[in-house]
Design an enzyme around this catalytic site. Structure first.
Site, mmCIF file in Angstrom:
data_model
loop_
_atom_site.group_PDB
_atom_site.id
_atom_site.type_symbol
_atom_site.label_atom_id
_atom_site.label_comp_id
_atom_site.label_asym_id
_atom_site.label_seq_id
_atom_site.Cartn_x
_atom_site.Cartn_y
_atom_site.Cartn_z
ATOM 1 N NE ARG A 1 -1.170 -10.577 -10.736
ATOM 2 C CZ ARG A 1 0.151 -10.614 -10.834
ATOM 3 N NH1 ARG A 1 0.760 -11.760 -11.073
ATOM 4 N NH2 ARG A 1 0.873 -9.530 -10.692
ATOM 5 C CG ASP A 2 -5.496 -8.726 -3.580
ATOM 6 O OD1 ASP A 2 -5.813 -9.796 -3.015
ATOM 7 O OD2 ASP A 2 -5.104 -7.729 -2.952
#
Length: 206
Positions: free
Chosen positions: A29-30
């Site tokens: 997610r990042d």
């Protein structure tokens, strides 16, 4: 910008690492350049900062309780920005943004926060990719797929990305060293301004 072979090798390593995580139900997610580290001894890429990772099947919320999106705006997939379900295809989008940055030294979506969000949600036009990567049409097409607005139109696994990188590395000897030719817009404008100033100064002195 990275040389073509360096970029493909790094993206391949990251894709394999993420594929390993995805098969175990972990979604990062990042993904972004600052969360990737290149080891100087081995030359292998390492993925950092799993602080925002989630388990598949767990709550798919992409907003904090205060309503702040989880991730880094310049590398967030559209579905992540609007709190839809996030899966490995969201990481593929972020990796596409990262590959573009590595090859051009430019962010795929620029501007301030709301401009960045609007840019991702509107979709990335093929012409924008081609403008700065006109030495590598196949790479333009692949990044365009990776950053498709609809997750169903992207490659569906990191294994596909790694396989594509392997194919590109096998052809790299026949490629140019850089996908993005040096662009001198700023210097051209600077030289133009200097020329105008010189002409004006000459006219005044005359």
């Amino acid at each position: 910008p990275f040389e073509v072979s360096q970029a493909f090798q790094l993206i391949r390593d990251v894709a394999l690492g993420l594929d390993y995580a995805h098969t175990r139900g972990i979604i990062h997610r990042d993904i972004k350049p600052s969360n990737l580290m290149l080891e100087t001894d081995s030359g292998e890429a390492k993925i950092l900062d799993l602080g925002l990772a989630k388990l598949s099947g767990a709550s798919s919320a992409t907003l904090t309780e205060s309503g702040i999106a989880i991730g880094t705006l310049r590398y967030m997939a559209p579905e992540q920005l609007i709190s839809e379900n996030v899966d490995q295809r969201s990481n593929i989008y972020a990796l596409g943004c990262t590959l573009y940055f590595m090859l051009t030294g430019q962010h795929l979506v620029g501007g301030r926060n709301m401009e960045i969000v609007a840019g991702h949600l509107a979709g990335i036009p093929l012409e924008k990719l081609a403008f700065r990567l006109n030495n590598c049409p196949e790479t333009v097409a692949q990044i365009h797929k990776m950053v498709a607005r609809d997750p169903n139109h992207r490659p569906q696994s990191m294994a596909e990305i790694a396989q594509w990188c392997d194919m590109q590395l096998g052809q790299v000897s026949a490629r140019t060293d850089h996908c993005a030719p040096e662009r001198r817009e700023e210097n051209i404008w600077a030289h133009t301004i200097l020329l105008v100033v010189s002409v004006c100064a000459g006219a005044v002195s005359a």
